[in-house]
Design a protein around this motif. Sequence first.
Motif, mmCIF file in Angstrom:
data_model
loop_
_atom_site.group_PDB
_atom_site.id
_atom_site.type_symbol
_atom_site.label_atom_id
_atom_site.label_comp_id
_atom_site.label_asym_id
_atom_site.label_seq_id
_atom_site.Cartn_x
_atom_site.Cartn_y
_atom_site.Cartn_z
ATOM 1 N N CYS A 1 0.877 -1.176 0.000
ATOM 2 C CA CYS A 1 0.000 0.000 0.000
ATOM 3 C C CYS A 1 0.913 1.224 0.000
ATOM 4 O O CYS A 1 0.661 2.184 0.696
ATOM 5 C CB CYS A 1 -0.961 -0.027 1.182
ATOM 6 N N ASP A 2 1.961 1.164 -0.800
ATOM 7 C CA ASP A 2 2.941 2.248 -0.870
ATOM 8 C C ASP A 2 2.680 3.072 -2.131
ATOM 9 O O ASP A 2 2.709 2.541 -3.249
ATOM 10 C CB ASP A 2 4.354 1.635 -0.928
ATOM 11 N N GLU A 3 2.417 4.366 -1.957
ATOM 12 C CA GLU A 3 1.968 5.181 -3.098
ATOM 13 C C GLU A 3 2.981 5.222 -4.254
ATOM 14 O O GLU A 3 2.595 5.165 -5.424
ATOM 15 C CB GLU A 3 1.581 6.598 -2.643
ATOM 16 N N LYS A 4 4.269 5.298 -3.903
ATOM 17 C CA LYS A 4 5.274 5.405 -4.976
ATOM 18 C C LYS A 4 5.378 4.091 -5.764
ATOM 19 O O LYS A 4 5.447 4.069 -6.984
ATOM 20 C CB LYS A 4 6.645 5.751 -4.374
ATOM 21 N N PHE A 5 5.346 2.991 -5.000
ATOM 22 C CA PHE A 5 5.434 1.679 -5.648
ATOM 23 C C PHE A 5 4.178 1.424 -6.498
ATOM 24 O O PHE A 5 4.252 0.878 -7.607
ATOM 25 C CB PHE A 5 5.598 0.604 -4.568
ATOM 26 N N LEU A 6 3.028 1.886 -5.984
ATOM 27 C CA LEU A 6 1.778 1.702 -6.745
ATOM 28 C C LEU A 6 1.831 2.432 -8.079
ATOM 29 O O LEU A 6 1.391 1.920 -9.108
ATOM 30 C CB LEU A 6 0.586 2.231 -5.937
ATOM 31 N N GLU A 7 2.382 3.636 -8.033
ATOM 32 C CA GLU A 7 2.479 4.409 -9.280
ATOM 33 C C GLU A 7 3.319 3.640 -10.291
ATOM 34 O O GLU A 7 2.968 3.532 -11.468
ATOM 35 C CB GLU A 7 3.104 5.776 -9.001
ATOM 36 N N PHE A 8 4.396 3.053 -9.784
ATOM 37 C CA PHE A 8 5.281 2.297 -10.677
ATOM 38 C C PHE A 8 4.549 1.057 -11.241
ATOM 39 O O PHE A 8 4.515 0.836 -12.448
ATOM 40 C CB PHE A 8 6.540 1.888 -9.897
ATOM 41 N N ILE A 9 3.931 0.285 -10.338
ATOM 42 C CA ILE A 9 3.293 -0.975 -10.752
ATOM 43 C C ILE A 9 2.122 -0.739 -11.703
ATOM 44 O O ILE A 9 1.953 -1.423 -12.710
ATOM 45 C CB ILE A 9 2.771 -1.729 -9.490
ATOM 46 N N MET A 10 1.311 0.275 -11.379
ATOM 47 C CA MET A 10 0.092 0.470 -12.170
ATOM 48 C C MET A 10 0.363 1.071 -13.544
ATOM 49 O O MET A 10 -0.520 1.099 -14.385
ATOM 50 C CB MET A 10 -0.899 1.318 -11.397
ATOM 51 N N ASN A 11 1.562 1.574 -13.733
ATOM 52 C CA ASN A 11 1.905 2.101 -15.057
ATOM 53 C C ASN A 11 2.903 1.221 -15.781
ATOM 54 O O ASN A 11 3.339 1.559 -16.883
ATOM 55 C CB ASN A 11 2.463 3.524 -14.914
ATOM 56 N N SER A 12 3.262 0.111 -15.144
ATOM 57 C CA SER A 12 4.307 -0.720 -15.730
ATOM 58 C C SER A 12 3.725 -1.640 -16.808
ATOM 59 O O SER A 12 2.644 -2.202 -16.638
ATOM 60 C CB SER A 12 4.937 -1.561 -14.617
ATOM 61 N N ASN A 13 4.474 -1.813 -17.895
ATOM 62 C CA ASN A 13 4.007 -2.775 -18.904
ATOM 63 C C ASN A 13 4.544 -4.172 -18.598
ATOM 64 O O ASN A 13 4.463 -5.072 -19.415
ATOM 65 C CB ASN A 13 4.382 -2.319 -20.323
ATOM 66 N N LYS A 14 5.095 -4.319 -17.389
ATOM 67 C CA LYS A 14 5.619 -5.634 -16.983
ATOM 68 C C LYS A 14 4.661 -6.338 -16.015
ATOM 69 O O LYS A 14 5.030 -7.286 -15.337
ATOM 70 C CB LYS A 14 6.992 -5.470 -16.320
ATOM 71 N N THR A 15 3.425 -5.846 -15.943
ATOM 72 C CA THR A 15 2.422 -6.540 -15.109
ATOM 73 C C THR A 15 1.109 -6.689 -15.882
ATOM 74 O O THR A 15 0.811 -5.884 -16.771
ATOM 75 C CB THR A 15 2.101 -5.767 -13.810
ATOM 76 N N VAL A 16 0.362 -7.713 -15.524
ATOM 77 C CA VAL A 16 -1.019 -7.891 -16.042
ATOM 78 C C VAL A 16 -1.903 -8.195 -14.837
ATOM 79 O O VAL A 16 -1.415 -8.314 -13.715
ATOM 80 C CB VAL A 16 -1.125 -9.067 -17.056
ATOM 81 N N LYS A 17 -3.210 -8.348 -15.081
ATOM 82 C CA LYS A 17 -4.093 -8.679 -13.960
ATOM 83 C C LYS A 17 -3.758 -10.082 -13.429
ATOM 84 O O LYS A 17 -3.328 -10.956 -14.192
ATOM 85 C CB LYS A 17 -5.540 -8.609 -14.414
ATOM 86 N N GLY A 18 -3.937 -10.274 -12.130
ATOM 87 C CA GLY A 18 -3.578 -11.547 -11.504
ATOM 88 C C GLY A 18 -4.458 -12.706 -11.954
ATOM 89 O O GLY A 18 -5.539 -12.489 -12.536
ATOM 90 N N ASP A 19 -4.020 -13.932 -11.670
ATOM 91 C CA ASP A 19 -4.764 -15.127 -12.107
ATOM 92 C C ASP A 19 -6.159 -15.199 -11.495
ATOM 93 O O ASP A 19 -7.063 -15.816 -12.057
ATOM 94 C CB ASP A 19 -3.995 -16.396 -11.702
ATOM 95 N N GLN A 20 -6.359 -14.570 -10.328
ATOM 96 C CA GLN A 20 -7.667 -14.604 -9.663
ATOM 97 C C GLN A 20 -8.776 -14.063 -10.567
ATOM 98 O O GLN A 20 -9.942 -14.444 -10.434
ATOM 99 C CB GLN A 20 -7.650 -13.743 -8.383
ATOM 100 N N TYR A 21 -8.411 -13.189 -11.506
ATOM 101 C CA TYR A 21 -9.426 -12.582 -12.381
ATOM 102 C C TYR A 21 -10.042 -13.611 -13.320
ATOM 103 O O TYR A 21 -11.101 -13.386 -13.879
ATOM 104 C CB TYR A 21 -8.819 -11.425 -13.180
ATOM 105 N N LEU A 22 -9.342 -14.756 -13.490
ATOM 106 C CA LEU A 22 -9.867 -15.769 -14.413
ATOM 107 C C LEU A 22 -11.166 -16.383 -13.881
ATOM 108 O O LEU A 22 -11.945 -16.953 -14.643
ATOM 109 C CB LEU A 22 -8.814 -16.857 -14.654
ATOM 110 N N PHE A 23 -11.411 -16.265 -12.561
ATOM 111 C CA PHE A 23 -12.666 -16.794 -12.012
ATOM 112 C C PHE A 23 -13.887 -16.062 -12.571
ATOM 113 O O PHE A 23 -14.999 -16.542 -12.495
ATOM 114 C CB PHE A 23 -12.681 -16.706 -10.482
ATOM 115 N N PHE A 24 -13.670 -14.838 -13.101
ATOM 116 C CA PHE A 24 -14.788 -14.075 -13.674
ATOM 117 C C PHE A 24 -15.069 -14.497 -15.113
ATOM 118 O O PHE A 24 -16.086 -14.157 -15.675
ATOM 119 C CB PHE A 24 -14.472 -12.571 -13.716
#
Length: 477
Positions: free
Chosen positions: A64-87
């Motif tokens: 829940c770190d604001e600086k890290f969140l900014e990095f992660i949410m704009n990174s092209n090295k992440t996608v939505k987690g596997d949990q989303y496949l349940f939808f």
Amino acid sequence: RFVKSHGKYLKNMPGPRPNPYLGNMLDFLCPNYKILDVVLNYTKKYGNIIKVYYGPLQMAVLTCDEKFLEFIMNSNKTVKGDQYLFFRNWIGDGIFISSGKKWKARRRMLTPAFHFTILENFVDIFESCGDVLLKNLEPYEGRESFDINKLITLYALDVICESSMGTKLNAQMNGENQYVKAVKLICQIIVERSFSPLNPVLYPFTYNFYKERRALKVLHSYSEAVIDQRIREMNDRTENQSEQSEDDIGIKKKISFLDLLLRATCDGKPLSKADIRDEVDTFMFAGHDTVASTISFTLHALANNPSVQQKTLEEQIEMFGDIKSAKPTYADLQNMNYLDMVIKESMRMYAPVPLIVRKTTEEFEWEGNVFPKDLTIGIYQFLLHRSKKYYEDPMKFIPERFLNVDGKHPYRFIPFSSGPRNCIGQKFAMVQLKCILSKIVRNFELLPANPNPELKIAPEIILVSKNGITISIRKRH
Ligand code: HEM
């Protein structure tokens, strides 16, 4: 050799000491309304970016770190987690789940559907469904305590169904309707699967699998029937037919998201019927519980903070005088500045989507730590919004803290997420929230329930209270 090659990952990241066989999973073997406390205690001990183990060697990061969140949410090295496949069984591979080129094309295609000139059209729907809610609230007047969330969820379903598909679900008149029951069941199964330790390979042998199949049949047949009918109507339409009339099964010929999808093209081609169904179902899923959770927690906060409720009412009286049945225009809604801050403060304290999950798609480095590929990162908006580091008196309900946000980090307040995968429906949601809260505050005084138990807040897909969201109401005369 495995341990050696993995030893370089997250070497400098603090976290609770893992059990050699079960990692930190024992800490999470608790009722789900205690989970946020577990993670909160971690943050107190280890900071805002924490390494946990969900097995002997499987790592995950909670943050829940604001600086890290900014990095992660704009990174092209992440996608939505596997949990989303349940939808996926319900909403397919549309905008919510897809990634890469497919997601980009969908997002580009759907963005114009949320332009304010389109949103203006939905105010009538928010108003008429809101009037039904007011009627449904009347019998509860004078009761010491009732759970507001049940009525609000039916209201939210009516709104999103009429906005997405142009059909009246009438969930508020008949909560036992097949479609409503199927939505409730499927959301419950998704929550159970998300928190279940059962290997997904075994899921087809469970009773939930069978129940899910039946619920999916109801949900998909409904959206398919509406899509087919709308296509027929579009083909049959003659020049002088009214766009506002309503037919005998309740199809309103007013613009809906479905109409926009039927006319839209993605990479120059019209969408297939299956693609359209996925997107319509996505709106049904993403646009009802989130809104219902926000309204319910806001009403609870207003009931328990009388001075805030009074200021909210005064703004309404300034705009509409004593006219309780006033119908605000889109412009009126934009001018409800105090209510806007009340909603934001409510979403700060009760983040409607308390947690989102990302998965890394490749190795990368961030501030002295190497992150491996396929790492799960849990982003706790709920804890971010209640962090003492970022908010003064975080447990106090103070809408005025949103008066001046200049100089504050943009990732400190992210109820709708942020970055390219933020909520496409956020403007729609804000207009709807203002419309219904303004209506309720003008017509009812909100009071604390008696007894008034502390909420047992749990992070399911959306934020819920396991002991209900109870208030009491008195009609304003
Ligand atoms: C208070 C109400 C709402 C809240 C708090 C909310 C919150 C969020 C959040 C946090 C996300 C990001 C999820 C993630 O990355 O895992 C999201 C995505 C999304 N939301 Fe909302 N939402 C709300 C209402 C709505 C409504 C009304 C609609 C549709 C009419 C909607 C449609 C979507 C869609 C389609 C996405 C996926 C966007 C993408 O990946 O490009 N939401 N929402």
